[in-house]
Scaffold this motif. Structure first.
Motif: not given
Length: 416
Positions: A219, A221, A224-225, A286, A288, A339, A398-400, A403, A407
């Motif tokens: 995953d 998300r 990266q977390l 948001k 992240g 998550e 990173s995608d954070l 984010q 989800k």
């Protein structure tokens, strides 16, 4: 609804959970001051040995926390926590006996730290998993409320430990023992009549430990977390545990009361940030992005501390540092819960604990070495700059940063 949901009133369950968290956190507040000050102020150990002592306390997180997550998923969490909290009596009574008989040594402190940390490695994923069972909606708010209770109670314990030089140390240890036992009883009570038969028992322990890691690895998300959480543990938490008592002794030339006020200032900042979240913010769209900003801000505060500010500015900076850290802890915990599927939540939480507390002993050891080589203030400054750099890299790659909340499938999977 999840088949593992509590059968008693959700409000009553959450209230009992908060009472358990409060009791245990007050005991932890005592521990936060007593353990490092016994090393620094009573035994007079060097920075390297203080770092090793803190490493002994946190190393079990690296070794056993994944196993603790598997055990939590496969057992009645209330009864499991009650047994674990009663086990705290063993290291605490050992330390109490050493103090009463005058046989306190560095080696005994290492043994105490490792045993105490081992029990904690099993307690933390179980207690975190229990939160999502007594509250399965509005997790950011629930985590903020639990964090408020946790750090308020820790602050009370820290203030009480600040009277170490006026109050009998064995008496403080007896209070700690009582609080830990009471906490186990409250947490057991929070799940009501949930039967053992409703808890999962399948697969080998090793395979189930790997399943939590695999879920996080697959995953993006969650992965990266956990990387950001690991950076926080390595660069911030490990350094904090070693540098703050040494800063007290070697830079400001103060005693246990000053060190306790440093700890209290940090906790006060954490409490304020959680109050703001509960009363004003509600939830973050948001999370992240806020998490990464808080990481960069914490690095900046470390740089300020490294400049040897006057005492009033030191305490103000630590309050602000605690506020940024409290925000990050709330977001990290709530994002982990949101998550992860309910059936594997304790295992995913154990990976979170591994990332945070598993990297901290390495950070504590390196901090001790850096302080011994360069001094307290330069070491804090370098770690602060590294924290800022880590935050900027994460913002860029990173995608954070982009984010958008949890989800929806994660929470719905709680009913699977």
């Amino acid at each position: 609804m999840s088949p593992q949901a509590p059968t008693n009133s959700p409000t009553g369950s959450f209230r009992a959970y908060l009472q358990g968290v409060g009791s245990s956190s007050m005991a932890q507040g005592l521990q936060i001051v007593l353990f490092p000050w016994l090393l620094v102020g009573v035994l007079g150990e060097t920075p390297e040995r203080v770092g090793l002592g803190q490493m002994a306390l946190m190393l079990p997180q690296l070794l056993f926390v994944l196993w603790g997550g598997v055990l939590s998923d496969n057992r009645h969490p209330g009864r499991h926590l009650l047994r674990l909290y009663l086990l705290y009596n063993l290291p605490c009574l050992m330390l109490l006996a050493a103090l009463v008989t005058g046989h306190l040594t560095y080696g005994l402190m290492l043994v105490f730290g490792f045993v105490f940390g081992t029990i904690t490695a099993f307690v933390q994923p179980a207690r975190e998993s229990l939160l999502s069972r007594v509250v399965d909606t509005q997790l950011q708010q629930a985590v903020a409320r639990a964090s408020f209770v946790q750090f308020t109670a820790q602050s009370i314990g820290i203030v009480l430990a600040g009277y170490l030089e006026q109050v009998s140390l064995p008496l403080l240890l007896l209070v700690q023992l009582l609080l830990l036992s009471v906490s186990g009883w409250f947490l057991h009570r929070s799940l009501g009549t949930l039967s053992e038969a409703k808890c999962r028992h399948s697969g080998s322990t090793w395979q189930e430990m790997k399943s939590g890691l695999q879920l996080v690895r697959q995953d993006p998300r969650l992965l990266q977390l956990m990387m950001i959480v690991a950076a926080t543990g390595f660069l911030g938490f490990g350094m904090y545990l070693v540098a703050m008592p040494l800063l007290t002794r070697e830079v400001y030339h103060q005693g246990a009361a000053f060190f306790a006020w440093i700890q209290f200032s940090f906790m006060f900042g954490v409490i304020l940030s959680n109050l703001v979240i509960i009363r004003l913010v509600g939830r973050f769209a948001k999370p992240g992005r806020i998490l990464l900003v808080s990481l960069m801000v914490r690095g900046f505060f470390l740089v300020v501390i490294s400049l040897h500010p006057p005492q009033w500015l030191l305490f103000l900076t630590i309050v602000l540092w605690g506020g940024a850290s409290g925000l990050a802890m709330m977001l990290g915990r709530s994002m982990t819960h949101e998550e992860s599927p309910q059936a594997y939540r304790a295992r995913v939480v154990s990976v979170y604990q591994l990332a945070l507390f598993g990297s901290a002993p390495i950070g504590a050891w390196l901090s001790g070495q850096a302080i011994a080589a360069f001094g307290v203030l330069p070491a804090i400054g370098v770690l602060g700059l590294l924290t800022v750099v880590a935050a900027i890299v994460a913002m860029l790659f990173s995608d954070l940063w982009k984010q958008q909340g949890p989800k929806r499938t994660s929470l719905s999977s709680a009913s699977e």
